[in-house]
Design a protein around this motif. Structure first.
Motif, short mmCIF file in Angstrom:
data_model
loop_
_atom_site.label_atom_id
_atom_site.label_comp_id
_atom_site.label_asym_id
_atom_site.label_seq_id
_atom_site.Cartn_x
_atom_site.Cartn_y
_atom_site.Cartn_z
N ARG A 38 43.43 -17.08 -28.08
CA ARG A 38 42.32 -16.17 -28.44
C ARG A 38 41.42 -16.40 -27.68
NH1 ARG A 38 44.18 -12.93 -32.26
NH2 ARG A 38 46.15 -13.40 -33.65
N SER A 39 40.98 -17.81 -27.51
CA SER A 39 40.06 -18.32 -26.96
C SER A 39 39.76 -17.80 -25.46
CB SER A 39 39.88 -19.85 -27.03
OG SER A 39 38.69 -20.11 -25.99
N LEU A 40 41.28 -17.80 -25.02
CA LEU A 40 41.19 -17.23 -23.32
C LEU A 40 40.94 -15.73 -23.22
CD1 LEU A 40 42.41 -17.53 -20.61
CD2 LEU A 40 44.47 -16.77 -21.34
N MET A 41 41.27 -15.08 -24.32
CA MET A 41 41.00 -13.62 -24.29
C MET A 41 39.52 -13.15 -24.50
SD MET A 41 43.75 -11.70 -24.21
CE MET A 41 43.49 -10.09 -25.09
N ASP A 42 38.82 -14.21 -25.27
CA ASP A 42 37.35 -14.08 -25.41
C ASP A 42 36.58 -14.37 -24.21
OD1 ASP A 42 37.65 -13.24 -27.93
OD2 ASP A 42 37.42 -15.42 -29.06
N ARG A 43 37.10 -15.50 -23.60
CA ARG A 43 36.42 -15.91 -22.37
C ARG A 43 36.55 -14.85 -21.22
NH1 ARG A 43 35.12 -21.30 -22.22
NH2 ARG A 43 35.84 -22.47 -24.13
N LEU A 44 37.68 -14.14 -21.14
CA LEU A 44 37.88 -13.08 -20.17
C LEU A 44 37.30 -11.58 -20.63
CD1 LEU A 44 41.53 -14.01 -18.99
CD2 LEU A 44 39.26 -14.59 -17.98
N GLY A 45 37.09 -11.71 -21.62
CA GLY A 45 36.38 -10.55 -22.28
C GLY A 45 37.41 -9.26 -22.46
N LEU A 46 38.55 -9.65 -22.67
CA LEU A 46 39.91 -8.71 -22.94
C LEU A 46 40.12 -8.51 -24.55
CD1 LEU A 46 42.25 -10.12 -20.36
CD2 LEU A 46 40.69 -8.27 -19.82
N VAL A 47 40.43 -7.19 -24.39
CA VAL A 47 41.09 -6.65 -25.70
C VAL A 47 42.52 -6.75 -25.95
CG1 VAL A 47 41.26 -4.84 -27.47
CG2 VAL A 47 38.98 -5.13 -26.18
N TYR A 48 43.12 -6.53 -24.73
CA TYR A 48 44.59 -6.38 -24.63
C TYR A 48 45.01 -7.36 -23.30
CZ TYR A 48 49.50 -5.07 -22.93
OH TYR A 48 50.49 -5.23 -22.54
N GLY A 49 46.00 -8.23 -23.55
CA GLY A 49 46.61 -8.89 -22.42
C GLY A 49 47.96 -9.41 -22.64
N ALA A 50 48.79 -9.30 -21.40
CA ALA A 50 50.18 -9.61 -21.58
C ALA A 50 50.24 -10.95 -20.74
CB ALA A 50 51.10 -8.65 -20.96
N ILE A 51 50.75 -12.01 -21.56
CA ILE A 51 50.44 -13.55 -21.08
C ILE A 51 51.91 -14.11 -20.91
CG2 ILE A 51 49.60 -15.75 -21.77
CD1 ILE A 51 47.69 -14.32 -23.67
N ASP A 52 51.94 -14.64 -19.81
CA ASP A 52 53.26 -15.46 -19.60
C ASP A 52 53.02 -16.78 -19.80
OD1 ASP A 52 54.93 -13.05 -18.96
OD2 ASP A 52 54.13 -13.06 -16.96
N MET A 53 54.08 -17.48 -20.32
CA MET A 53 53.81 -18.90 -20.64
C MET A 53 55.32 -19.46 -20.53
SD MET A 53 51.21 -19.54 -23.74
CE MET A 53 50.78 -21.41 -22.95
N ARG A 54 55.25 -20.76 -20.35
CA ARG A 54 56.67 -21.60 -20.31
C ARG A 54 56.64 -22.72 -21.57
NH1 ARG A 54 60.37 -22.32 -15.08
NH2 ARG A 54 61.26 -20.15 -15.58
N LEU A 55 57.59 -22.80 -22.17
CA LEU A 55 58.10 -23.76 -23.10
C LEU A 55 58.88 -24.98 -22.19
CD1 LEU A 55 57.43 -25.04 -25.87
CD2 LEU A 55 59.53 -24.08 -26.59
N THR A 56 58.20 -26.24 -22.06
CA THR A 56 59.27 -27.10 -21.36
C THR A 56 60.32 -27.55 -22.26
OG1 THR A 56 57.83 -29.12 -21.87
CG2 THR A 56 56.87 -27.76 -20.07
N PRO A 57 61.22 -28.36 -21.46
CA PRO A 57 62.29 -28.92 -22.60
C PRO A 57 61.68 -29.94 -23.34
CG PRO A 57 63.02 -28.75 -20.18
CD PRO A 57 61.59 -28.42 -20.07
N GLU A 58 60.35 -30.56 -23.10
CA GLU A 58 59.91 -31.45 -23.86
C GLU A 58 58.96 -31.16 -24.94
OE1 GLU A 58 61.18 -32.87 -20.30
OE2 GLU A 58 59.48 -31.64 -20.35
N GLY A 59 58.60 -29.64 -25.13
CA GLY A 59 58.16 -28.79 -26.17
C GLY A 59 56.69 -28.66 -25.83
N GLU A 60 56.48 -28.54 -24.59
CA GLU A 60 54.96 -28.43 -24.17
C GLU A 60 54.89 -26.92 -23.65
OE1 GLU A 60 51.31 -30.60 -21.96
OE2 GLU A 60 53.35 -31.21 -21.13
N TYR A 61 53.86 -26.22 -24.23
CA TYR A 61 53.52 -24.89 -23.62
C TYR A 61 52.57 -24.80 -22.42
CZ TYR A 61 55.39 -23.32 -28.12
OH TYR A 61 56.46 -23.08 -29.49
N VAL A 62 52.96 -24.21 -21.40
CA VAL A 62 52.42 -23.93 -20.38
C VAL A 62 51.83 -22.58 -19.86
CG1 VAL A 62 52.37 -24.77 -17.77
CG2 VAL A 62 53.55 -26.06 -19.36
#
Length: 318
Positions: A258-282
């Motif tokens: 949500r902070s990212l959306m605010d910084r970019l000034g976006l209302v809509y966004g499709a975000i790609d992330m990965r969850l690592t085997p160690e449980g970290e979101y990237v």
């Protein structure tokens, strides 16, 4: 009035348009490719106008007072349609530039609720800027090198120990470019980087991928079981076969997005992330006009309805 800037072949636009029509909303699909040959605009300004600027647009579907536009979904605008009989490239470029100046001036005169404002979307689509904004929002990003130096690219790949992916800044429907793992036999091809910069990143191992769709204050996370497929680098290769499920996000990750959306000034966004085997979101990237129908079909998440709800709410006003 609600304006959807896209075209009739865009199934996302037509899905939302159908939802809006079913709810009795006054919504119009506006295709920039029809301008200037099939669509005309009339901008009137002067001391005797009832408003500062009066904008009237006439299309095959009717004549519209754009001063009544209260909400705009800037979905998939197309390029203006130039007269094919205009042979001179200089004349075509001049005509296109004139169309561009007139229409962009028109957009800036409107005061609707934008999803997303075209200027904000233009900036947010820049992948270098996205990475900076994601870091500032507290999200983890992959180690990245963006360069047109073959030597710098080779050094970065070497430092990653053979776990480097590369991808393009842009793609089209006719020239789609997936993310690829840099193979040893491709290293001599790094010399071609001199011709255009390439995005190189450390390959992030995945437990699974995520596509997170954010619309206003609503968030629709989905996990994509990409590692069950033979191509594990880019889930889009198996988009019709990969299993997709709704999921939830940790509060800290959601807050960062949500902070990212605010910084970019976006209302809509499709975000790609990965969850690592160690449980970290990237965080990988955000697409301000990204697709979501495949997510809705797989998960049942009411994304089309959420887009329509947001547009209707702002069309009706306070």
């Amino acid at each position: 009035m609600i304006l959807i800037v896209s075209h009739a072949d865009d199934v996302h636009a037509t899905r939302v348009l159908g939802t809006l029509s079913a709810r009795g909303a006054d919504a119009v699909l506006f295709d920039l490719a029809d301008f200037p040959l099939k669509t005309s605009i009339d901008v009137a300004a002067g001391d005797h106008s009832s408003q500062d600027i009066n904008i009237t647009v006439e299309t095959d579907g009717g004549t519209y007072d754009f001063g009544e536009v209260r909400a705009v979904w800037w979905r998939r605008p197309r390029q203006f349609g130039m007269d094919p009989d205009m042979r001179s490239e200089e004349d075509r470029q001049f005509a296109y530039n004139e169309c561009y100046s007139a229409v962009w001036g028109m957009w800036l005169c409107l005061e609707p609720f934008w999803v997303n404002h075209p200027m904000q979307e233009e900036a947010a689509s820049r992948k270098v800027y996205q990475l900076k904004a994601a870091r500032q929002a507290g999200l983890r990003i992959p180690e990245t090198c963006i360069t047109n130096s073959p030597e710098r690219a080779a050094a970065f790949a070497s430092a990653q120990g053979g776990r480097t992916v590369y991808k393009a800044f842009s793609a089209t429907e006719s020239a789609w470019r997936e993310t690829r793992l840099l193979r040893p036999e491709e290293l001599p091809l790094l010399e071609q980087v001199r011709n255009a910069p390439v995005i190189f990143q450390r390959y992030i191992e995945a437990g699974y991928d995520l596509r997170i769709t954010i619309i206003g204050d609503r968030i629709f996370p989905a996990r994509i079981l990409s590692q069950e497929q033979d191509y594990k680098v880019d889930f889009r290769i198996h988009i019709n076969d990969v299993k997709i499920e709704p999921c939830t996000l940790p509060a800290g990750v959601e807050a960062g997005l949500r902070s990212l959306m605010d910084r970019l000034g976006l209302v809509y966004g499709a975000i790609d992330m990965r969850l690592t085997p160690e449980g970290e979101y990237v965080f990988l990237e955000i697409n301000p006009t990204g697709q979501w129908l495949f997510i809705e079909a797989a998960t049942g998440q009411p994304i089309a309805a959420a887009v329509a709800d947001l547009l209707i709410r702002h069309d009706l006003g306070p």
